[in-house]
Design a protein around this motif. Structure first.
Motif, PDB file in Angstrom:
ATOM      1  N   GLU A 167       0.833  -1.213   0.000  1.00 11.44           N
ATOM      2  CA  GLU A 167       0.000   0.000   0.000  1.00 11.44           C
ATOM      3  C   GLU A 167       0.863   1.257   0.000  1.00 11.44           C
ATOM      4  N   MET A 168       1.946   1.237   0.777  1.00  9.50           N
ATOM      5  CA  MET A 168       2.829   2.393   0.840  1.00  9.50           C
ATOM      6  C   MET A 168       3.430   2.702  -0.539  1.00  9.50           C
ATOM      7  N   LEU A 169       3.748   1.655  -1.295  1.00  5.80           N
ATOM      8  CA  LEU A 169       4.326   1.838  -2.629  1.00  5.80           C
ATOM      9  C   LEU A 169       3.257   2.063  -3.700  1.00  5.80           C
ATOM     10  N   ARG A 170       1.980   1.988  -3.278  1.00  2.42           N
ATOM     11  CA  ARG A 170       0.844   2.218  -4.174  1.00  2.42           C
ATOM     12  C   ARG A 170       0.861   1.283  -5.390  1.00  2.42           C
ATOM     13  N   LEU A 171       1.129   0.013  -5.132  1.00  2.64           N
ATOM     14  CA  LEU A 171       1.113  -0.972  -6.216  1.00  2.64           C
ATOM     15  C   LEU A 171      -0.324  -1.405  -6.488  1.00  2.64           C
ATOM     16  N   PRO A 172      -0.730  -1.407  -7.745  1.00  2.84           N
ATOM     17  CA  PRO A 172      -2.083  -1.884  -8.057  1.00  2.84           C
ATOM     18  C   PRO A 172      -2.203  -3.376  -7.766  1.00  2.84           C
ATOM     19  N   GLY A 173      -3.425  -3.855  -7.613  1.00  2.00           N
ATOM     20  CA  GLY A 173      -3.689  -5.240  -7.234  1.00  2.00           C
ATOM     21  C   GLY A 173      -3.001  -6.278  -8.095  1.00  2.00           C
ATOM     22  N   ASN A 174      -2.893  -6.014  -9.386  1.00  2.00           N
ATOM     23  CA  ASN A 174      -2.275  -6.997 -10.271  1.00  2.00           C
ATOM     24  C   ASN A 174      -0.743  -6.971 -10.200  1.00  2.00           C
ATOM     25  N   GLU A 175      -0.177  -6.125  -9.341  1.00  2.00           N
ATOM     26  CA  GLU A 175       1.274  -6.051  -9.212  1.00  2.00           C
ATOM     27  C   GLU A 175       1.751  -6.363  -7.792  1.00  2.00           C
ATOM     28  N   HIS A 176       0.859  -6.878  -6.947  1.00  2.00           N
ATOM     29  CA  HIS A 176       1.235  -7.177  -5.567  1.00  2.00           C
ATOM     30  C   HIS A 176       2.347  -8.205  -5.474  1.00  2.00           C
TER      31      HIS A 176
END
Length: 173
Positions: free
Chosen positions: A78-87
């Protein structure tokens, strides 16, 4: 799409972990690796940043099936603001828990496959994370007589294994 600046992302994760360890009074060490090597047989898992935790408080991190470990990983994502498909680009592990869980999921996939073959009925797993569902999907991808689907929403999303030609009962109206 890769993380644009992996070094900057690793530094942010380091700051996050430093705060968690210090303010949580945890006795943990961690190692952050950018572009870690992975064996060829794990072609489906290629994190860009790997974080490994160790130390006297690892049992705390691994309690309740690794709930704290997953929570810290989620904070970093969440801190890096990665979208769901990049977790899957960020991976946290502690005492090789990740490899043990992967093996457990693969074994469960095999058991579910055999049950579906014997009963010709679908098998529904309990809800699990997208990463864990993906492991099961991939474990069964070469089974020509079966297919898998993810169903449900949010925290109740689960994976279902079906016989290849399964016809769903018509929904009552």
């Amino acid at each position: 799409m890769p993380i644009p600046d992996k070094i900057a992302a690793a530094k942010k994760i380091d700051q996050l972990l430093r705060g968690i360890v210090t303010h949580g009074n945890l006795h943990l060490k961690y190692r952050i690796t950018v572009d870690p090597p992975f064996p060829d047989e794990r072609d489906w898992e290629r994190p860009e940043i790997m974080v490994e935790l160790s130390g006297p408080d690892t049992p705390l991190v691994l309690e309740r099936g690794g709930e704290l470990l997953r929570a810290i990983e989620l904070l970093a994502i969440e801190m890096l603001r990665l979208p769901g498909n990049e977790h899957e680009k960020i991976c946290f592990d502690c005492m090789n828990q990740r490899a043990l869980r992967i093996e457990e999921l693969r074994m469960a996939a095999g058991v579910a496959a055999e049950r579906v073959r014997k009963t010709s009925m679908p098998y529904e797993f309990t809800p699990m994370s997208s990463r864990e569902r993906r492991i099961v999907h991939l474990a069964l991808r070469d089974q020509a007589d079966l297919h898998t689907e993810s169903q449900g929403e949010g925290g109740r999303r689960c994976l279902v294994v079906y016989p290849k030609d399964y016809k769903r009962p018509a929904e009552s109206r």
